[in-house]
Design a protein around this motif. Structure first.
Motif, short mmCIF file in Angstrom:
data_model
loop_
_atom_site.label_atom_id
_atom_site.label_comp_id
_atom_site.label_asym_id
_atom_site.label_seq_id
_atom_site.Cartn_x
_atom_site.Cartn_y
_atom_site.Cartn_z
N TYR A 9 0.84 -1.19 0.00
CA TYR A 9 0.00 0.00 0.00
C TYR A 9 0.88 1.24 0.00
CZ TYR A 9 -3.43 -3.42 1.44
OH TYR A 9 -4.24 -4.52 1.49
N CYS A 10 0.40 2.27 -0.62
CA CYS A 10 1.11 3.54 -0.66
C CYS A 10 1.12 4.15 0.75
CB CYS A 10 0.43 4.50 -1.63
SG CYS A 10 1.21 6.13 -1.70
N HIS A 15 -3.57 3.62 -1.02
CA HIS A 15 -4.09 2.76 -2.08
C HIS A 15 -3.15 1.58 -2.35
CE1 HIS A 15 -6.65 6.30 -2.95
NE2 HIS A 15 -7.51 5.34 -3.27
N ASP A 16 -3.71 0.53 -2.91
CA ASP A 16 -2.92 -0.66 -3.23
C ASP A 16 -2.55 -0.68 -4.71
OD1 ASP A 16 -5.38 -1.19 -4.36
OD2 ASP A 16 -5.58 -3.18 -3.46
N THR A 17 -2.14 0.45 -5.22
CA THR A 17 -1.84 0.58 -6.65
C THR A 17 -0.34 0.78 -6.88
OG1 THR A 17 -2.33 2.95 -6.48
CG2 THR A 17 -4.12 1.49 -7.21
N MET A 18 0.49 0.01 -6.18
CA MET A 18 1.93 0.14 -6.31
C MET A 18 2.43 -0.58 -7.56
SD MET A 18 2.63 1.99 -3.74
CE MET A 18 4.38 1.93 -3.84
N CYS A 28 3.26 4.69 -6.66
CA CYS A 28 1.82 4.55 -6.51
C CYS A 28 1.16 5.06 -7.78
CB CYS A 28 1.33 5.35 -5.30
SG CYS A 28 -0.47 5.31 -5.10
N ASP A 29 0.40 4.20 -8.44
CA ASP A 29 -0.30 4.60 -9.67
C ASP A 29 -1.40 5.61 -9.40
OD1 ASP A 29 1.24 3.03 -11.36
OD2 ASP A 29 -0.13 1.32 -11.28
N ASP A 30 -1.87 5.69 -8.14
CA ASP A 30 -2.96 6.60 -7.81
C ASP A 30 -2.47 8.02 -7.57
OD1 ASP A 30 -5.90 6.55 -7.34
OD2 ASP A 30 -5.27 7.41 -5.42
N TYR A 33 3.26 8.90 -5.63
CA TYR A 33 4.31 8.89 -4.60
C TYR A 33 5.31 7.78 -4.90
CZ TYR A 33 6.44 9.43 -0.01
OH TYR A 33 7.32 9.66 1.01
N HIS A 35 8.29 5.28 -3.71
CA HIS A 35 8.84 4.55 -2.57
C HIS A 35 10.16 3.91 -3.03
CE1 HIS A 35 4.54 4.81 -1.87
NE2 HIS A 35 4.77 4.59 -0.58
#
Length: 179
Positions: A9-10, A15-18, A28-30, A33, A35
């Motif tokens: 998760y970001c 969100h779980d769009t890593m 993060c696709d959302d 951000y 990481h």
């Protein structure tokens, strides 16, 4: 090589769009951000007594349960490498040395399996000298045995981490040149 991602998760938006941008960057696709996976700094102690014996431990937990190790661990926030070496030595084997007793020796990359992920570390090795190892008290959560082995006889293949074995090998080589 690292595979997968420790980030489900970001940490900014949740969100779980890593998505992996590389082996060390996950985005993060959302929210966009980024990481990064960077090495954790760790301090390890190479402690010799007056007879030239090295303090070696046997690990009481994974990774490397039952394998050889050196006193050491992750450097805490606002802590120097020497302070971490002193703290870890005190916590793991009960040997209370001041940070000033430790001298920088080498830095080596390493890998540490933790919470289902193989994390990179940067292990900083410090040397220290003591008269003897008479008053050691191993922490049973960290160490199952303590050895004082002649430096030249330390079995490098028995270490849990390649960085520990390499640091001991380099110390053996350095000491052999001095003789």
């Amino acid at each position: 090589m690292i595979t997968g991602s420790p980030f489900q998760y970001c940490s900014r938006c949740g969100h779980d769009t890593m998505a992996a941008a590389s082996s060390r960057e996950h985005v993060c696709d959302d929210c966009g951000y980024r990481h990064f996976i960077t090495p954790f700094p760790a301090a390890c102690a190479l402690i010799l007594d007056a007879d030239g014996r090295l303090l070696v431990t046997r690990r009481a937990h994974e990774p490397g349960l039952g394998k050889l190790g050196l006193p050491g661990g992750v450097i805490e926030p606002a802590e120097t490498g020497e302070e971490a070496a002193a703290r870890e030595t005190r916590e793991e084997v009960g040997l209370d040395l001041p940070p000033s007793a430790f001298r920088y020796f080498a830095s080596l990359p390493n890998w540490y399996y933790y919470q289902d992920y193989l994390w990179p570390t940067l292990d900083l090795f410090f040397t220290a000298s003591v008269p003897g190892f008479d008053s050691l008290a191993p922490s049973p959560e960290e160490v199952s045995e303590i050895f004082a082995l002649p430096l030249a006889e330390v079995p490098l293949a028995d270490f849990a981490f390649e960085s520990n074995a390499e640091a001991v090998r380099r110390l053996q080589e350095q000491r052999a040149r001095l003789v």
